[in-house]
Design an enzyme around this catalytic site. Structure first.
Site, short mmCIF file in Angstrom:
data_model
loop_
_atom_site.label_atom_id
_atom_site.label_comp_id
_atom_site.label_asym_id
_atom_site.label_seq_id
_atom_site.Cartn_x
_atom_site.Cartn_y
_atom_site.Cartn_z
N GLU A 1 67.68 110.04 -8.49
CA GLU A 1 67.70 108.83 -7.67
C GLU A 1 68.48 109.08 -6.37
O GLU A 1 69.61 109.54 -6.41
CB GLU A 1 68.37 107.69 -8.44
N CYS B 1 71.83 100.48 -14.22
CA CYS B 1 71.84 101.81 -13.63
C CYS B 1 71.98 101.73 -12.11
O CYS B 1 72.87 102.34 -11.52
CB CYS B 1 70.55 102.57 -13.97
N HIS C 1 68.24 109.73 -14.03
CA HIS C 1 67.65 109.03 -15.17
C HIS C 1 67.07 110.04 -16.14
O HIS C 1 66.34 110.95 -15.73
CB HIS C 1 66.51 108.10 -14.70
#
Length: 194
Positions: free
Chosen positions: A80, A142, A161
């Site tokens: 991410e 998250c 993730h």
């Protein structure tokens, strides 16, 4: 000092693969120059935020890497790039959601990691699993944790993730994959220091 967090159980996931992977990573280590600390964060907005604030305030790590479970993911690891400030409508494990659906009332819309995840993504491959690059961490705990950490850590945070545990994605396998990914990230931190 590098800091790593995984998350505790939530919904149907009594064992959270992110925490299992982080525990494996800490067994493996990142070489003798990296002091690696780990913590399990609860799937609760405010508590996760408090703990992230504490990490940055007291330990001031070079890098903090948060690992989360992507329940939708098949066997994919997702790198991410940024955290988003608004749009948190989903309730956490305690049935709460952030005020105004927002992380930081005075914060920017999104914060990018100082780690170039695309470069990490291009430079690594882990046999047996696909790794993808993403700019949307999903507007749940998250994403919320990531944004908070980027905010307090001036961008020196990363989020990965991982998929739920399975026959192919064991804790051991995920720990090894994290090690590969994070060693690549640390190369970027090293370049900054030079």
């Amino acid at each position: 000092l590098s800091f790593f967090s995984g998350f505790g159980p939530f919904r149907q996931y009594l064992v959270n693969s992110s925490w299992e992977a982080v525990k494996e990573l800490s067994k493996r280590g990142l070489g003798k120059n990296i002091d690696l600390r780990i913590v399990q964060l609860p799937v609760v907005y405010e508590k996760a935020k408090e703990q992230v604030f504490k990490i940055w305030k007291t330990l001031q790590p070079l890098l903090t890497v948060h690992v989360g479970l992507a329940s939708s993911a098949k066997a994919i690891i997702i790198l991410e790039q940024c955290g988003k400030n608004k749009g948190y409508q989903e309730m956490d494990a305690c049935g709460f959601r952030p005020e105004g659906g927002c992380c930081m009332l005075d914060g920017p819309e999104k914060i990018e990691s100082t780690i170039n995840m695309k470069t990490v993504w291009k430079n690594i491959s882990v046999e047996g699993i696909d790794i993808i690059f993403s700019r949307d961490a999903g507007r749940y705990i998250c994403d919320y944790t990531y944004y908070t950490s980027l905010y307090y850590g001036n961008g020196r945070a990363a989020f990965i993730h991982v998929p739920p545990l399975s026959k192919s994605a064991t804790a051991d396998f995920l720990g090894k994959a994290l090690q590969t990914i994070i060693l690549e990230m640390l190369k970027q931190c090293g370049k900054e220091r030079e």
